[in-house]
Motif scaffolding. Structure first.
Motif, mmCIF file in Angstrom:
data_model
loop_
_atom_site.group_PDB
_atom_site.id
_atom_site.type_symbol
_atom_site.label_atom_id
_atom_site.label_comp_id
_atom_site.label_asym_id
_atom_site.label_seq_id
_atom_site.Cartn_x
_atom_site.Cartn_y
_atom_site.Cartn_z
ATOM 1 N N GLY A 1 28.353 8.326 -16.432
ATOM 2 C CA GLY A 1 28.350 8.106 -17.877
ATOM 3 C C GLY A 1 28.407 9.382 -18.680
ATOM 4 O O GLY A 1 28.981 9.417 -19.775
ATOM 5 N N LEU A 2 27.814 10.468 -18.151
ATOM 6 C CA LEU A 2 27.828 11.745 -18.863
ATOM 7 C C LEU A 2 29.252 12.245 -19.049
ATOM 8 O O LEU A 2 29.615 12.717 -20.127
ATOM 9 N N PHE A 3 30.068 12.140 -18.009
ATOM 10 C CA PHE A 3 31.436 12.657 -18.066
ATOM 11 C C PHE A 3 32.384 11.653 -18.713
ATOM 12 O O PHE A 3 33.393 12.041 -19.304
ATOM 13 N N THR A 4 32.021 10.370 -18.625
ATOM 14 C CA THR A 4 32.855 9.331 -19.232
ATOM 15 C C THR A 4 32.915 9.485 -20.749
ATOM 16 O O THR A 4 33.897 9.076 -21.378
ATOM 17 N N CYS A 5 31.884 10.073 -21.331
ATOM 18 C CA CYS A 5 31.871 10.283 -22.785
ATOM 19 C C CYS A 5 33.082 11.079 -23.250
ATOM 20 O O CYS A 5 33.510 10.946 -24.410
ATOM 21 N N VAL A 6 33.632 11.925 -22.388
ATOM 22 C CA VAL A 6 34.787 12.744 -22.756
ATOM 23 C C VAL A 6 36.050 12.298 -22.036
ATOM 24 O O VAL A 6 37.107 12.150 -22.637
ATOM 25 N N MET B 1 40.314 13.412 -9.886
ATOM 26 C CA MET B 1 39.835 12.961 -8.573
ATOM 27 C C MET B 1 39.101 14.076 -7.844
ATOM 28 O O MET B 1 38.064 13.840 -7.213
ATOM 29 N N MET B 2 39.620 15.300 -7.896
ATOM 30 C CA MET B 2 38.934 16.414 -7.241
ATOM 31 C C MET B 2 37.601 16.718 -7.927
ATOM 32 O O MET B 2 36.627 17.105 -7.278
ATOM 33 N N PHE B 3 37.544 16.501 -9.234
ATOM 34 C CA PHE B 3 36.273 16.658 -9.933
ATOM 35 C C PHE B 3 35.275 15.605 -9.456
ATOM 36 O O PHE B 3 34.087 15.884 -9.271
ATOM 37 N N GLY B 4 35.770 14.376 -9.243
ATOM 38 C CA GLY B 4 34.897 13.327 -8.722
ATOM 39 C C GLY B 4 34.385 13.655 -7.327
ATOM 40 O O GLY B 4 33.203 13.439 -7.021
ATOM 41 N N ILE B 5 35.257 14.183 -6.470
ATOM 42 C CA ILE B 5 34.816 14.591 -5.132
ATOM 43 C C ILE B 5 33.778 15.704 -5.233
ATOM 44 O O ILE B 5 32.787 15.723 -4.489
ATOM 45 N N SER B 6 33.984 16.626 -6.164
ATOM 46 C CA SER B 6 33.024 17.727 -6.342
ATOM 47 C C SER B 6 31.648 17.213 -6.731
ATOM 48 O O SER B 6 30.619 17.738 -6.288
ATOM 49 N N LEU B 7 31.608 16.149 -7.553
ATOM 50 C CA LEU B 7 30.312 15.598 -7.954
ATOM 51 C C LEU B 7 29.569 14.997 -6.766
ATOM 52 O O LEU B 7 28.332 14.930 -6.772
ATOM 53 N N GLY B 8 30.326 14.564 -5.744
ATOM 54 C CA GLY B 8 29.675 14.028 -4.554
ATOM 55 C C GLY B 8 28.794 15.051 -3.870
ATOM 56 O O GLY B 8 27.779 14.698 -3.243
ATOM 57 N N ALA B 9 29.153 16.341 -3.971
ATOM 58 C CA ALA B 9 28.334 17.395 -3.354
ATOM 59 C C ALA B 9 26.940 17.424 -3.963
ATOM 60 O O ALA B 9 25.943 17.671 -3.263
ATOM 61 N N PHE B 10 26.825 17.185 -5.278
ATOM 62 C CA PHE B 10 25.513 17.172 -5.924
ATOM 63 C C PHE B 10 24.644 16.040 -5.366
ATOM 64 O O PHE B 10 23.435 16.206 -5.204
ATOM 65 N N LEU C 1 40.009 2.163 -18.322
ATOM 66 C CA LEU C 1 38.843 1.603 -17.652
ATOM 67 C C LEU C 1 39.067 1.543 -16.146
ATOM 68 O O LEU C 1 38.204 1.926 -15.347
ATOM 69 N N ARG C 2 40.239 1.072 -15.752
ATOM 70 C CA ARG C 2 40.537 0.977 -14.316
ATOM 71 C C ARG C 2 40.574 2.354 -13.662
ATOM 72 O O ARG C 2 40.072 2.537 -12.548
ATOM 73 N N LEU C 3 41.164 3.336 -14.324
ATOM 74 C CA LEU C 3 41.244 4.674 -13.742
ATOM 75 C C LEU C 3 39.851 5.266 -13.525
ATOM 76 O O LEU C 3 39.625 5.997 -12.554
ATOM 77 N N HIS C 4 38.919 4.962 -14.394
ATOM 78 C CA HIS C 4 37.564 5.481 -14.220
ATOM 79 C C HIS C 4 36.819 4.703 -13.150
ATOM 80 O O HIS C 4 36.106 5.294 -12.335
ATOM 81 N N TRP C 5 36.920 3.395 -13.146
ATOM 82 C CA TRP C 5 36.183 2.594 -12.186
ATOM 83 C C TRP C 5 36.679 2.791 -10.751
ATOM 84 O O TRP C 5 35.876 2.899 -9.824
#
Length: 870
Positions: free
Chosen positions: A425-430, A571-580, A839-843
């Motif tokens: 949700g934090l990143f979805t705001c932008v 997508m690479m940003f999403g993979i990076s968040l998985g490390a956290f 919406l689909r691209l985010h989900w």
């Protein structure tokens, strides 16, 4: 907004209180935090507790409160019918001397009885007046329009044509039933019926009448100009007077049933003309009398309804009792979740760590008022494996505001984040409004959307009041509720429109173009030339690219590559968040042997493709002697099918680089597939050996027993053993100092299947998800082309280029048509389409790279109920 990155810290608390004070304290904690509540109550009720007499009493109270709410609903329906509104006053609890539902019965029984009598009288009189009005119209129409002599001649002609026996003593059917309202004597061989029927039923009524009578009856209609109030539905409908003429009297009962089926009312018609006027005068007198009585009853109903809507002292009994009944239900439902002992009640729940002090203060204040009646315990290690096994994971809680709440709602619709999981949700705001803007990019349309949202925000209080009063339409509710999302969506739509230099399909000539006409312009030599080799348009796309033969080719190439770059980046940003997530939860196996291979795979394949796109943009292929530009799609295909072979190189050493990248990408697949399950299996075997060594010792059981005895709660001298700890000991096989092994089954095969599914999903998803981001290109192109068609066809071709005296009229007409088409298609339909695709691209494409969505929301116990319309 850092607090949105992970959910708030939670603490498990246990409140133990005496049974006779439980309701008083529960009401108090439900009113904490300005009525919003602080504790998420855990359901502890077991089968034995639910069957207790106290729980049955709670259920009865809930049922009674629900029934009383329905009684208030019926009164509120009457208030709507009589245009009585509840004033905007402060809603307070009703002071109750005894049980809530018993008090309600004593207060509202007389009100209900009076309303039932008076409103019932109004309905009865209204129906009677409607019937009299219909009868009056029947009498007037029959008196003024029906010619009995002509009717007699028409019937004789019908009977002559049918060839039937003219002896009226021989009935058509076996039955010979007289019907009220029918004329019959020995001088006439026909009967007729008069009445009123809805206009909508005329066609079907005529067909059924013909089939029923087999041609021995016909019907005529006389329309009534005024709408009549239907006595059954209470709505105004178009009706008409009808009269049915039939041969003989045997059809009487059949016709009566037919009229009843089609909601047609039958009325008696006098035999003589002078009786018409007498009956009409009687009806008019009866209507006046009934209206007088009905108005008196209406006044009584209004008086009662006003008294329950506003007591004249700044309070509303209706609103107060509705709130009181709602609190009664919530209170009983909450108490049914508690664990009950002989003299005590235990309530467990989750509280935000920052609010535990407030809960403790509330308990201490109550204990000072009622000494020895309550205690609280918050010393729990919620991170321990044993605690999680008994109590599960904590709920997820984010402190949101009106702006972040809309985006958090988008994420929660897909799934609630697990406790302490990275929150999308934090990143979805932008990212959400930006992705929308890429598809919707247009200066005019984005700016209009931004201004509409700004209007909602500027008059927010006005719209909130309108919404509270229930005066806002359904579509308006959705638009106003999304105002904080719409303002950013409009802003990014406007921003991307400036990048595309597209204002409702018209490019803006803000800067001088970098392309000029050649000096020797001819039919064949018509290509534009750059001012010089170092010429660059200052911002966005040069307006000279529009309205050219290669316009579509240029924009297709640009937007397609831009979509791929944005998609791979997200997508690479999403993979990076998985490390956290892996680091926070201590899952270093997944970090080393899943996350790193995934990053390498994406970087060596689609990350490399984005690099080639950007690198190719930096090379000028238009100069003399320049190499042929390579086809990047063909390059990527041959990278996998023919490693090392480059027909049109992009840079030196490209073949060797691609071979290395391909080897790394291929090597990551078996690492993702095999390494983690194998290491997990080895860890399990080591743990199994350690447990086998500990079992003969017996030290584990002794420690558990001593810890259990030391953790017993004592309230007022009564010891309460934690039933969950007993359950935990039983599950671990600890009985009288003995340890029995009951470990969860571990299957290496199941782990391999699980790892295989995730590996295949990731590798195939990397391809399909990247292709899915091409919808950014497709939606942007569709939006621009629709705007172009509307502008060129309606404004230019049919409007501005119209010749003759109709030119001005056509401009006005086509502008109106263009405005309607733009608003309906581009500002409404396309806006919703771009919203759904974002919406689909985010989900799917973004969140599935790191987001598990296995949590549940923190729902504090509170007496405040959210309006469903908000």
């Amino acid at each position: 907004m850092a607090y949105l990155f992970r959910s708030e810290d939670m603490q498990y608390v246990r409140i133990t209180m005496s049974r006779d004070k439980a309701e008083y304290f529960t009401k108090r904690i439900g009113s904490l935090n300005e009525g919003k509540g602080l504790i998420h109550v855990v359901d502890l009720a077991d089968e034995a507790t639910l069957k207790s007499e106290t729980m049955k009493e709670y259920k009865k109270r809930i049922v009674a409160s629900t029934q009383n709410e329905k009684r208030l609903d019926e009164i509120e329906k009457l208030m709507v019918d009589y245009n009585i509104t509840i004033p905007d006053v402060e809603i307070n609890d009703v002071k109750i001397a005894r049980g809530c539902n018993a008090e309600f019965e004593s207060k509202w029984a007389d009100v209900e009885r009076d309303l039932k009598i008076n409103s019932g009288a109004v309905k009865t009189l209204q129906k009677a007046i409607c019937r009299l009005e219909e009868e009056r119209y029947v009498l007037q129409e029959c008196r003024d329009n029906i010619n009995l002599d002509a009717l007699d001649a028409e019937v004789k002609e019908m009977k002559r044509n049918t060839g039937r026996n003219t002896d009226i003593k021989s009935p058509l059917l076996d039955a010979d039933i007289e019907l009220q309202g029918m004329q019959s004597d020995d001088q006439k061989f026909y009967t007729y019926i008069c009445g009123v029927i809805p206009v909508a039923q005329q066609i079907f009524f005529t067909r059924m009448l013909y089939r029923l009578s087999r041609g021995n009856a016909f019907v005529r209609y006389l329309n009534i100009e005024d709408e009549l109030l239907d006595p059954e539905s209470g709505e105004y409908v178009d009706k008409s007077v009808f009269y049915i003429v039939s041969i003989g009297r045997g059809l009487s009962s059949k016709l009566a049933k037919l009229c009843d089926f089609f909601q047609a009312a039958i009325y008696t018609v006098p035999n003589r003309a002078d009786e018409y006027d007498n009956r009409i005068r009687e009806i008019e007198s009866g209507v006046r009398e009934r209206k007088t009585v009905m108005e008196s009853s209406r006044v009584s109903v209004r008086k009662i309804l006003r008294s329950v809507a506003d007591d004249g002292r700044g309070s509303s009994p209706m609103a107060n009792w509705r709130k009181t009944l709602s609190k009664e239900k919530i209170l009983c439902e909450t108490l049914m979740k508690t664990r009950r002992y002989l003299t005590m009640i235990r309530m467990d729940g989750w509280v935000p760590a920052t609010d535990v002090k407030q809960i403790k203060t509330c308990v201490q204040d109550f204990d000072s008022e009622q000494p020895g009646s309550i205690a609280i315990d918050d010393i729990f290690d919620i991170e321990s494996a044993e605690f999680k096994k008994n109590h599960g994971e904590p709920p997820t809680y984010f402190k949101t505001n009106e702006f972040t709440g809309i985006y958090q709602g988008i994420v929660n619709t897909y799934g609630v984040p697990k406790y302490k999981e990275v929150n999308p949700g934090l990143f979805t705001c932008v990212t959400f409004p930006f992705i929308f803007g890429v598809m919707y990019g247009d200066i005019g349309h984005g700016g209009a959307l931004f201004l509409a949202a700004l209007y909602f925000l500027y008059y927010e209080n006005h719209f909130l009041e309108q919404q509270r009063r229930g005066e806002m339409g359904e579509l308006m509710k959705y638009a106003f509720g999304a105002r904080y999302a719409l303002i950013l969506m409009g802003f990014f739509g406007f921003y991307c429109g400036t990048i595309y230099n597209d204002f409702i399909s018209v490019p803006l000539q803000v800067f001088d173009s970098m392309w000029v006409m050649p000096g020797n312009l001819t039919q064949t030599n018509n290509e534009l030339l750059l001012r010089d080799d170092s010429a660059h348009y200052p911002y966005g796309i040069d307006w000279n690219w529009y309205h050219r033969k290669n316009e579509l080719t240029f924009f297709n190439s640009l937007k397609m590559k831009m979509s791929v770059i944005l998609g791979v980046t997200q997508m690479m940003f999403g993979i990076s968040l998985g490390a956290f997530n892996y680091v926070h939860f201590g899952d270093y196996l997944s970090l080393y042997y899943v996350w790193i291979p995934q990053m390498l795979f994406m970087m060596c394949t689609f990350g490399y493709m984005c690099f080639m796109i950007i690198y190719k943009w930096t090379i000028d292929y238009s100069g003399e002697g320049a190499d042929e530009p390579p086809a990047l799609i063909q390059t990527m295909i041959k990278m996998f099918l023919s490693p090392g072979k480059i027909e049109t190189p992009l840079y030196d050493g490209q073949g060797a680089v691609q071979v290395v990248l391909l080897l790394i990408a291929v090597a990551t697949v078996p690492v993702m597939l095999l390494v983690k399950p194998i290491l997990q299996n080895k860890q399990h075997e080591l743990l199994q050996e350690e447990r086998e060594q500990l079992i003969p010792d017996g030290s584990v059981a002794a420690d558990r027993k001593s810890s259990r005895v030391g953790s017993a709660d004592q309230i007022g001298g009564v010891s309460i053993v934690d039933d969950d700890e007993k359950k935990s000991d039983f599950e671990h096989g600890i009985v009288d100092g003995e340890v029995e092994e009951h470990e969860e089954e571990h299957s290496f095969g199941a782990e391999m299947i699980h790892s295989g599914i995730h590996t295949i999903e990731f590798v195939l998803g990397a391809v399909s998800n990247t292709a899915s981001y091409l919808r950014l290109w497709a939606l942007s192109l569709a939006h621009a082309q629709l705007a172009k068609v509307f502008w060129q066809k309606l404004i230019i071709e049919y409007g501005a280029e119209a010749k003759g005296g109709m030119g001005i009229v056509m401009i006005v007409a086509t502008y109106a048509a263009w405005f309607c088409a733009t608003f309906a298609v581009l500002m409404c339909m396309d806006l919703l389409e771009c919203f759904l695709h974002a919406l689909r691209l985010h989900w799917v494409e973004f969140q599935n790279k790191f987001y598990m969505a296995e949590g549940y929301l923190f729902e504090p116990f509170t007496f405040e109920t959210d309006d469903a319309d908000e």
